[in-house]
Write a protein that holds these residues in place. Structure first.
Motif, PDB file in Angstrom:
ATOM      1  N   THR A 121       0.887  -1.160   0.000  1.00 57.29           N
ATOM      2  CA  THR A 121       0.000   0.000   0.000  1.00 57.29           C
ATOM      3  C   THR A 121       0.926   1.212   0.000  1.00 57.29           C
ATOM      4  O   THR A 121       2.154   1.051   0.016  1.00 57.29           O
ATOM      5  CB  THR A 121      -0.890   0.060   1.268  1.00 57.29           C
ATOM      6  N   GLU A 122       0.352   2.406   0.036  1.00 58.12           N
ATOM      7  CA  GLU A 122       1.177   3.620   0.046  1.00 58.12           C
ATOM      8  C   GLU A 122       1.612   3.985   1.467  1.00 58.12           C
ATOM      9  O   GLU A 122       2.277   4.991   1.669  1.00 58.12           O
ATOM     10  CB  GLU A 122       0.424   4.783  -0.621  1.00 58.12           C
ATOM     11  N   TYR A 123       1.247   3.170   2.457  1.00 65.31           N
ATOM     12  CA  TYR A 123       1.563   3.503   3.852  1.00 65.31           C
ATOM     13  C   TYR A 123       2.766   2.712   4.342  1.00 65.31           C
ATOM     14  O   TYR A 123       3.123   1.691   3.750  1.00 65.31           O
ATOM     15  CB  TYR A 123       0.330   3.244   4.738  1.00 65.31           C
ATOM     16  N   LEU A 133      -2.528  -9.342   3.213  1.00 66.87           N
ATOM     17  CA  LEU A 133      -1.975  -8.464   2.165  1.00 66.87           C
ATOM     18  C   LEU A 133      -1.497  -9.264   0.950  1.00 66.87           C
ATOM     19  O   LEU A 133      -1.546  -8.789  -0.175  1.00 66.87           O
ATOM     20  CB  LEU A 133      -0.801  -7.640   2.747  1.00 66.87           C
ATOM     21  N   ARG A 219      -2.407   8.512  -5.520  1.00 71.72           N
ATOM     22  CA  ARG A 219      -2.320   7.710  -4.285  1.00 71.72           C
ATOM     23  C   ARG A 219      -0.866   7.344  -3.953  1.00 71.72           C
ATOM     24  O   ARG A 219      -0.413   7.467  -2.829  1.00 71.72           O
ATOM     25  CB  ARG A 219      -3.165   6.434  -4.453  1.00 71.72           C
ATOM     26  N   SER A 223       3.670   7.569  -0.815  1.00 65.25           N
ATOM     27  CA  SER A 223       4.642   6.536  -0.425  1.00 65.25           C
ATOM     28  C   SER A 223       5.889   7.136   0.205  1.00 65.25           C
ATOM     29  O   SER A 223       6.217   8.306  -0.003  1.00 65.25           O
ATOM     30  CB  SER A 223       5.036   5.716  -1.658  1.00 65.25           C
TER      31      SER A 223
END
Ligand code: NAP
Length: 283
Positions: A121-123, A133, A219, A223
Motif C-alpha cells: 500500500t502507500e503507507y 496483504l 495515491r 509513499s
C-alpha cells in the motif's frame, strides 16, 4: 520452524509476520529494528512476540529481511555470516539485482532466497501492516536454483499458506520489468502530485475540484521517500529508460494537442483502452 526473526517490521515485514503468526500459531516471532519506537509499536500491535538484536540470529530457523533495499545490501552478508547452517533467509526487496550480486559468492548463499512479493500500500511502518496483504498476489523469486532445495520447500510452504502465486525470474529481468509496472508508476504519481501542488499555491480552489480520479492517480505519491529513493538508485538505468519513453509519450500527446489533431488524441486514448484487457483479473 519455531523461531522467526523479522528484520524490519514495517508494512511488508509486519504484514508477513502477522499472517505467519495466523497460519503457523506455534512460531515465536522475534523483531529487529533500528528504532525502539518501531519495535515497541510492532510488539503492541502483536506483529512480533519478542524484541531481538542481530547478535541473536544464530537461533533463527527463518530470517525475513524487509528493510529498504540499500540497507539490505549493506546488512545481508553479515546476516548470512551469523546464521546457522539450517537457517533460511528471505528478503522482500523491490529490487533484486544488487541484492543477489552482494551475496553471489557468500559461503551461505544456499541459505538465501531472493523474493519480491508484489503487494503493498502507500503507507509504511508497523501501523500499516495488514492481514491478508499477500492473498492472491504474485511473489517473484529470483535465482531459485541457488537456494538449497530443502530451504526452497520451506519457503514455498510459507508463501502457499499466505496465498501467494509464485513466478520465477532472473534478477536482471525482474529489475527491468518492475521498472515499468511499479517504479515508473510511483514517479508518475509523485510528479503529478507535485504539478498540482505547485499550481495550488496560486489557485487555492483547485483541490475543491479534485475528484476520485485525481485521488486514485496520486495515491502512490503518499509513499515513503526513505523506501523509494534507494530503489530508484539501485535500478537507475532501467528507471531512466522508462522515464525517457514516458516523457516521449507525454511530448507526443502535447504535440497532437498543439496541432489540433484531436483524431490523434482520440486514437492514442482508444489504443490505450486496451489496458482494460491486460489488467482484467488483477486487483
Ligand atoms: P516500511 O514500512 O517503511 O518499513 C521499513 C522497516 O525497515 C522498518 O522496520 C524500519 O525500522 C526499517 N528500516 C528503515 N531504514 C532502515 C535502515 N537504513 N536500516 C535498517 N532498517 C531500516 O517499509 P516497507 O514498505 O515494509 O518496505 C520494506 C521492504 O519491502 C523494502 O525493501 C521494499 O523495497 C520492499 N517492498 C515494499 C513494498 C511496498 O509496497 N511498500 C512492496 C514489496 C516490497 P525503523 O523504523 O526502526 O528504522
Amino acid at each position: 520452524m519455531k523461531n522467526i526473526y523479522a528484520i524490519g517490521v514495517g508494512l511488508i515485514g509486519g504484514s508477513l509476520t502477522k499472517d505467519i503468526k495466523t497460519h503457523f500459531p506455534d512460531v515465536v516471532v522475534h523483531g529487529i529494528s533500528r528504532k525502539d519506537t518501531t519495535i515497541e509499536q510492532a510488539l503492541s500491535l502483536g506483529l512480533i512476540d519478542k524484541k531481538a538484536t542481530l547478535d541473536d540470529l544464530q537461533h533463527a530457523d527463518l530470517v525475513i529481511v524487509s528493510i529498504p533495499v540499500d540497507a539490505t545490501v549493506k546488512l545481508l552478508p553479515s546476516i548470512l555470516d551469523n546464521i546457522s547452517d539450517n537457517t533460511l533467509v528471505i528478503d522482500a526487496g523491490s529490487t533484486k539485482e544488487a541484492i543477489c550480486k552482494i551475496v553471489e559468492n557468500h559461503p551461505k548463499r544456499r541459505n538465501f532466497l531472493a523474493a519480491h512479493p508484489i503487494a503493498g500500500t502507500e503507507y509504511s511502518g508497523p501501523g500499516a501492516a495488514i492481514s491478508g496483504l499477500f492473498e492472491g498476489k504474485t511473489n517473484i523469486i529470483c535465482e531459485v536454483e541457488k537456494t538449497a532445495f530443502k530451504l526452497q520447500e520451506k519457503a514455498l510452504e510459507i508463501f502457499k499458506a499466505l496465498g501467494m502465486r509464485i513466478r520465477y525470474m532472473n534478477p536482471e529481468a525482474h529489475d527491468k520489468h518492475i521498472a515499468y509496472v511499479s517504479h515508473l508508476s510511483h514517479i508518475s504519481s509523485f510528479m503529478l502530485g507535485k504539478t498540482v501542488i505547485d499550481k495550488e499555491k496560486n489557485e487555492r480552489d483547485i483541490f475543491d475540484m479534485a475528484g476520485s480520479g485525481f485521488a486514485s492517480t496520486v495515491r502512490l505519491a503518499k509513499s515513503s521517500p526513505e523506501m523509494w529513493t534507494p530503489i530508484f538508485k539501485q535500478n537507475k538505468e532501467n528507471v531512466i529508460e522508462t522515464l525517457e519513453e514516458y516523457i516521449n509519450n507525454l511530448t507526443q500527446f502535447k504535440k497532437l494537442m498543439e496541432s489540433d489533431d484531436f483524431e490523434g488524441v482520440f486514437k492514442e486514448m482508444k489504443d490505450t483502452n486496451h489496458i482494460k484487457d491486460i489488467l482484467n483479473g488483477i486487483n
